[in-house]
Design a protein around this motif. Structure first.
Motif, PDB file in Angstrom:
ATOM      1  N   LEU B 311      32.410  46.490  28.148  1.00  0.00           N
ATOM      2  CA  LEU B 311      32.322  45.280  28.961  1.00  0.00           C
ATOM      3  C   LEU B 311      33.403  45.236  29.999  1.00  0.00           C
ATOM      4  O   LEU B 311      33.160  45.006  31.164  1.00  0.00           O
ATOM      5  N   THR B 312      34.612  45.418  29.541  1.00  0.00           N
ATOM      6  CA  THR B 312      35.679  45.313  30.523  1.00  0.00           C
ATOM      7  C   THR B 312      35.826  46.578  31.317  1.00  0.00           C
ATOM      8  O   THR B 312      36.495  46.620  32.324  1.00  0.00           O
ATOM      9  N   GLN B 314      33.276  48.389  32.529  1.00  0.00           N
ATOM     10  CA  GLN B 314      32.205  48.628  33.479  1.00  0.00           C
ATOM     11  C   GLN B 314      32.574  48.105  34.846  1.00  0.00           C
ATOM     12  O   GLN B 314      32.910  46.962  35.013  1.00  0.00           O
ATOM     13  N   SER B 316      31.107  46.791  37.485  1.00  0.00           N
ATOM     14  CA  SER B 316      29.781  46.398  37.929  1.00  0.00           C
ATOM     15  C   SER B 316      29.776  45.833  39.323  1.00  0.00           C
ATOM     16  O   SER B 316      28.922  45.062  39.694  1.00  0.00           O
ATOM     17  N   LEU B 317      30.769  46.198  40.112  1.00  0.00           N
ATOM     18  CA  LEU B 317      30.726  45.847  41.517  1.00  0.00           C
ATOM     19  C   LEU B 317      29.494  46.465  42.117  1.00  0.00           C
ATOM     20  O   LEU B 317      29.046  46.106  43.182  1.00  0.00           O
ATOM     21  N   LEU B 351      35.712  44.606  47.604  1.00  0.00           N
ATOM     22  CA  LEU B 351      37.139  44.628  47.794  1.00  0.00           C
ATOM     23  C   LEU B 351      37.496  45.026  49.204  1.00  0.00           C
ATOM     24  O   LEU B 351      38.616  44.958  49.623  1.00  0.00           O
ATOM     25  N   ARG B 684      45.813  41.129  34.640  1.00  0.00           N
ATOM     26  CA  ARG B 684      44.970  40.386  35.564  1.00  0.00           C
ATOM     27  C   ARG B 684      45.786  39.645  36.590  1.00  0.00           C
ATOM     28  O   ARG B 684      45.434  39.577  37.756  1.00  0.00           O
ATOM     29  N   GLN B 685      46.905  39.096  36.160  1.00  0.00           N
ATOM     30  CA  GLN B 685      47.743  38.329  37.080  1.00  0.00           C
ATOM     31  C   GLN B 685      48.194  39.174  38.248  1.00  0.00           C
ATOM     32  O   GLN B 685      48.143  38.752  39.404  1.00  0.00           O
ATOM     33  N   ARG B 687      46.832  41.846  39.393  1.00  0.00           N
ATOM     34  CA  ARG B 687      45.685  42.190  40.232  1.00  0.00           C
ATOM     35  C   ARG B 687      45.309  41.015  41.119  1.00  0.00           C
ATOM     36  O   ARG B 687      44.989  41.174  42.291  1.00  0.00           O
ATOM     37  N   LYS B 688      45.378  39.833  40.546  1.00  0.00           N
ATOM     38  CA  LYS B 688      44.992  38.666  41.327  1.00  0.00           C
ATOM     39  C   LYS B 688      45.949  38.441  42.482  1.00  0.00           C
ATOM     40  O   LYS B 688      45.539  38.067  43.575  1.00  0.00           O
ATOM     41  N   MET B 691      45.780  41.408  45.850  1.00  0.00           N
ATOM     42  CA  MET B 691      44.467  41.809  46.353  1.00  0.00           C
ATOM     43  C   MET B 691      44.560  42.751  47.534  1.00  0.00           C
ATOM     44  O   MET B 691      43.737  43.641  47.704  1.00  0.00           O
ATOM     45  N   MET B 694      45.096  46.093  46.253  1.00  0.00           N
ATOM     46  CA  MET B 694      43.864  46.571  45.618  1.00  0.00           C
ATOM     47  C   MET B 694      42.877  47.051  46.674  1.00  0.00           C
ATOM     48  O   MET B 694      42.218  48.083  46.525  1.00  0.00           O
ATOM     49  N   TYR B 711      39.654  47.006  36.654  1.00  0.00           N
ATOM     50  CA  TYR B 711      39.425  45.905  35.722  1.00  0.00           C
ATOM     51  C   TYR B 711      39.991  46.118  34.341  1.00  0.00           C
ATOM     52  O   TYR B 711      40.249  45.191  33.631  1.00  0.00           O
ATOM     53  N   ASN B 713      41.227  46.453  30.674  1.00  0.00           N
ATOM     54  CA  ASN B 713      42.255  45.751  29.916  1.00  0.00           C
ATOM     55  C   ASN B 713      43.082  46.753  29.153  1.00  0.00           C
ATOM     56  O   ASN B 713      42.952  47.941  29.329  1.00  0.00           O
TER      57      ASN B 713
END
Lengths: 217, 796
Positions: B311-312, B314, B316-317, B351, B684-685, B687-688, B691, B694, B711, B713
């Protein structure tokens, strides 16, 4: 403006409160309504969200939830430097709607927070759920919990709020960066998905109703 | 705040990366400014000697034969006992190598004659003569001990060595340089020189080894007077000359791939990097000039293979976007694709927010692509790659989900898997890249398993192979020495803590008195350190690249030693400074640079002129060093979990991000690569809030299909696996080295001697009283013991 229904809606204990009095929207707040650009994907998102034959519903939903979470996180990230305590002292969706944060730890009662703070808590909360093996099991064979869909509903309505805030307050940035089409397509996908499986209540979807009607069919 | 904020001040740097700086610049970096006075000295020594041999004419006026004759005589005069006289002759030779500048009018002249003279000197055997002298000087224990006794070593203690090394350096540099107009004789001389240095005269060892041993000796503290900068410069150039520079490496790689039967490379990486543009600060106005109409790359992905563990992971963009470029144009399958369309996705440019044309038009229709090799999509500089193991992994995941059991490394059996998976595997295979290293590792594994049937490996004796063999024994010491010196020369190092003094060959005998002199020395010292950093970084990179091509385990061996010697934190420490100011540092005084200083009268230097520096945009050597150190770091950490985690643990992300302020595409590329491998561990922080970084990674760094860099984890961060990884690698390296280079020992596989004569002829140690008791022994141990034939059938 009276009646039991509205009383429920204006209840202080709810996290989603349309404001009682509001000024007619300023132009900035209306901007998103004219959102139109979309990526011409050559595929039909409405069909794409349908549960494929033989696929497990929980699996299908889980994958999408994680995907949307990751995407929405990045979308917020692109405008996050413009979303500050000063610019957005309240987590709102335009002059009409305001969100308050409530969780099981520090915020037993719904509390008004600035948008960046709200976002942080929201994302952390979703991430915690996703990383929780009991909620989103990773090993093949471990079943999903019985209340999985209910949890998912809560997650998705909260993620929806990110869209609300980004569209209503930061759409100008999105347009400046030229990423309208991408954000719109992500939103459409999200919307079709939640509609397909009835995962968000109509009243939660209210803030972006006009835009949605225009964009999604 | 943002990584690009600083670069509003930094214009795009016009930098051309190459093996080294321009010819004149390289020659001028040989000398420190403190040495400048010796130029006149050299000239005097030459002229004094010259007029005893040739009257009435200048060197430039002599015929070639006469010049040769003079040089022969000069070399004869080198063989005297008196050290002083030898030095004078050596200085005369040096003057020749420096271009007999006294007789020249312009810098161009000097460089021309320097080159001409060097070829001449070489052809007369100067190099071997000086090599002898060098050996003598190195072994000169008197010089060592007198230097050790001194409280402060200065430039005066390395006089002889500096002259010898300078001559050698000038010869190597001038002969290494190839020009179209070179006469035939020069070309032959170059090749002969190259061979000589690769398989050198003394002990049949490559010359580079001597220089390596000088470095270790210097670091051990027994020879603090060695002019280490010159040693390192010479070592770097000798390696470059004997093994080849970057372009040669690329050509070798292409050739080797062809030899091994691998498909040709999709692109020439040197060309691609040259054409890349530096990332600019995010432009909020629509910069249509820069935006590319980028239909982002397509990749097919089976979304179905997505049990939670994926799940994490993939990416899926791929849901959104353009027409699928890789679908074969079969109208019949179109509908099928529509309904099973979640599997067929093209990667979107979600992105790609910086350079997107806001009016995204329909993507241009792509010409039908051949099934074999897929052209990489417009807009991104690199073709995506997939490793064999990625395909295997993907299939195993899918099989697990849909079928319930796995098939190991089989990548062809697709039965029972849904259609989208088939498509995905097809795309993955189209982008499959098999590296030379993969083939070499496989071969090594087979040789390990079947020593008898495959026999000994045939190893071609190339200069690289000879160098490795020579270095093998003391390789750890060499690497440690290089890193010690690098550490001492790094700008972020405190001088007091170092046990080695790398400034011995730049400090004058008398310390400066005036402010001007101090300033000059300060600049000189900084320049000295910069040059040392430059030569070590370039040398290590060149060695690693050559060894990797030669055999991946040679590369791994050197890498492991570098890593164990803390190369990773060293490089990170180096970058933990204001890189922008390092790159724009002006530590040079152009009027004091050779050849300018040799032909002009030295003007009055003032503090103002020193402060003003030159008018270059940036310091070539510093930018060069930074790029090379980043490349080095990439090579050490690529595909190695444990070392990538070191980057995370050392909190390298903010340090690397700061380096992005430099607006130079190549440097940014290597920083972004290092950030990319860490992204999934940064949370995640991060990455956020990053940007823009990224986006830059997405745009500039090669995509690896199925790579969840954006993505993932912390699932992958399993620390107990890392040590196992390094240990397995170490075992493989040791097996490789011992198989190829150890003397054959008595192993299980040595044949048994069953020749009666020789067995009986062997001396055996028998107990003393054996000849009394042997009959009894025979009776007891041999004749009365029954033979248990069944034991032959039992396995032990």
């Amino acid at each position: 403006m009276s009646g039991p229904f509205l009383k429920q809606v204006f209840n202080k204990d709810k996290t989603f409160r349309p404001k009682r009095k509001f000024e007619p929207g300023t132009q900035r707040f209306e901007l998103h309504k004219r959102a139109q650009a979309s990526l011409n994907a050559g595929l039909d998102l409405r069909l794409a969200v349908q549960l494929p034959p033989g696929e497990d519903l929980h699996d299908w939903v889980a994958v999408h939830v994680v995907d949307f979470f990751n995407r929405i996180n990045l979308i917020y990230g692109t405008i996050s430097d413009g979303c500050t305590e000063q610019s957005c002292p309240v987590m709102s969706g335009g002059p009409k709607y305001e969100y308050r944060w409530q969780d099981e730890h520090k915020f037993r009662k719904p509390t008004a927070l600035s948008a960046p703070r709200y976002m942080d808590l929201l994302m952390d909360w979703v991430e915690a759920q996703i990383n929780d093996e009991e909620v989103f099991p990773t090993s093949v064979g471990t079943p999903f919990p019985k209340n999985f869909l209910q949890t998912v509903r809560k997650i998705l309505s909260r993620l929806f709020r990110v869209f609300v805030h980004v569209y209503i307050h930061h759409f100008d940035r999105i347009a400046q960066m030229g990423s309208e089409a991408h954000v719109n397509t992500c939103y459409k996908h999200f919307y079709y998905f939640v509609r397909e499986f009835g995962l968000i209540d109509a009243k939660e979807l209210e803030p972006l109703k006009e835009m949605t009607t225009r964009m999604c069919h | 705040m943002s990584p690009f904020q600083g670069s509003v001040d930094c214009p795009t740097l016009e930098f051309e990366y190459g093996d080294a700086d321009g010819h004149a610049a390289e020659l001028s970096e040989l000398y420190s400014y403190t040495e400048n006075l010796e130029f006149t000295n050299n000239r005097r020594c030459f002229e004094e000697d010259f007029k005893t041999q040739v009257q009435g004419k200048e060197w430039l006026e002599l015929e070639e034969d006469a010049q040769k004759a003079y040089v022969m005589g000069l070399l004869d005069r080198l063989e005297v006992v008196s050290r002083e006289r030898r030095l004078k002759v050596a200085r005369a030779v040096l003057y020749l190598a420096q271009g007999t500048f006294g007789e020249c009018d312009s810098e161009v002249d000097v460089l021309h004659w320097s080159r001409y003279n060097c070829f001449l000197l070489y052809q007369m055997g100067t190099f071997s003569a000086f090599l002898e002298l060098l050996h003598m000087e190195i072994d000169n224990s008197q010089a060592c001990s007198s230097a050790l006794r001194k409280p402060a070593v200065s430039i005066a203690d390395s006089t002889e060595l500096r002259v010898l090394l300078s001559v050698m350096y000038l010869m190597v540099e001038n002969i290494r340089l190839e020009r179209e107009t070179d006469p035939c004789g020069w070309r032959t001389a170059r090749e002969t020189f190259r061979t000589e240095l690769s398989f050198s005269m003394h002990n049949e060892e490559p010359f580079a080894l001597l220089l390596f041993s000088m470095a270790t000796k210097f670091c051990s503290g027994t020879a603090p007077h060695f002019p280490i900068k010159k040693v390192l410069l010479l070592l770097w150039k000798v390696v470059m000359f004997t093994l080849g520079g970057f372009e040669h490496l690329q050509a070798l790689k292409v050739q080797k791939r062809a030899e091994l039967g691998l498909p040709p490379l999709a692109e020439d990486s040197i060309q691609v990097v040259r054409s890349m543009r530096a990332a600019s600060p995010p432009s909020y106005t629509l910069d249509l000039g820069e935006s590319q109409l980028a239909p982002p790359p397509s990749k097919l992905r089976g979304r179905r293979g997505s049990r939670r563990q994926l799940l994490t992971k993939q990416d899926s963009l791929d849901i959104y976007n353009e027409r699928d470029l890789f679908k074969t144009e079969e109208p019949a399958t179109e509908e099928e694709e529509e309904s099973a369309s979640e599997g067929e996705r093209a990667l979107d440019g979600e992105l790609d927010l910086l350079e997107q044309d806001p009016l995204v038009p329909r993507p241009p229709s792509q010409a039908p692509l051949s099934a074999e090799r897929v052209a990489f999509p417009k807009g991104l500089p690199w073709a995506p790659k997939v490793r064999q193991k990625d395909i295997e992994h993907f299939l195993e995941m899918s099989r697990n989900k849909f079928i319930g059991f796995t098939l190991g490394q089989d990548t062809d059996t697709l039965v029972g898997l849904p259609r989208p998976i088939h498509e995905s595997v097809k795309t993955l295979k189209q982008h499959k890249y098999v590296s030379i290293a993969d083939v070499q590792m496989k071969n090594a594994e087979e040789l390990e398993k079947c020593p008898m049937s495959l026999g000994e490996e045939v190893v071609p004796e190339t200069p690289c192979e000879m160098l490795y063999q020579g270095m093998l024994h003391s390789l750890p010491q060499y690497m440690i020495a290089l890193l010690k010196i690098l550490l001492a020369a790094a700008p972020t190092s405190k001088a007091k803590t170092d046990s080695i003094n790398i400034l011995a060959d730049v400090l004058p005998e008398e310390m400066p008195i005036t402010v001007l002199q101090s300033m000059k020395l300060g600049i000189d010292v900084n320049r000295h350190k910069e040059i040392i950093v430059k030569s070590i970084a370039a040398l290590l990179l060149l060695l690693l690249k050559h060894f990797k091509l030669n055999h991946v385990y040679q590369f791994e061996y050197v890498s492991q030693h570098l890593v164990f010697a803390n190369c990773i934190p060293l490089i990170l420490k180096f970058f933990n400074q204001n890189i922008l100011s390092y790159i724009t540092a002006k530590n040079s005084i152009s009027v004091l640079d050779y050849p300018c200083c040799a032909i002009q009268e030295l003007p009055e230097l003032t503090t103002e002129s020193l402060e003003a520096g030159d008018n270059h945009q940036f310091c070539w050597r510093n930018l060069f060093s930074c790029i090379n150190l980043l490349r080095l770091l990439n090579k050490l950490t690529k595909w190695k979990h444990s070392r990538t985690m070191m980057l995370v643990v050392f909190k390298s992300a903010p340090i690397l991000k700061r380096a992005l302020k430099v607006k130079q595409a190549m440097l940014q590329l290597y920083v972004l690569k290092l950030l990319k491998i860490q992204t999934k561990y940064l949370g995640r922080q991060w990455r956020k809030s990053n940007m823009k970084t990224m986006s830059a990674i997405y745009q500039k760094v090669r995509h690896r299909m199925n790579d969840d860099w954006a993505y993932g984890n912390d699932i992958d961060a399993r620390p107990w696996d890392f040590q196992a990884e390094e240990c397995t690698l170490r075992a493989n390296i040791e097996a490789f080295n011992s198989r190829r280079y150890d003397r054959p020992q008595d192993s299980e596989f040595s044949p048994v001697d069953n020749c009666l004569q020789s067995v009986l002829g062997q001396k055996l140690d028998l107990p003393e009283d054996f000849h009394y008791s042997y009959e009894l022994w025979l009776e007891r141990e041999v004749f009365s013991q029954p033979i248990c034939w069944e034991e032959l059938l039992q396995s032990h």
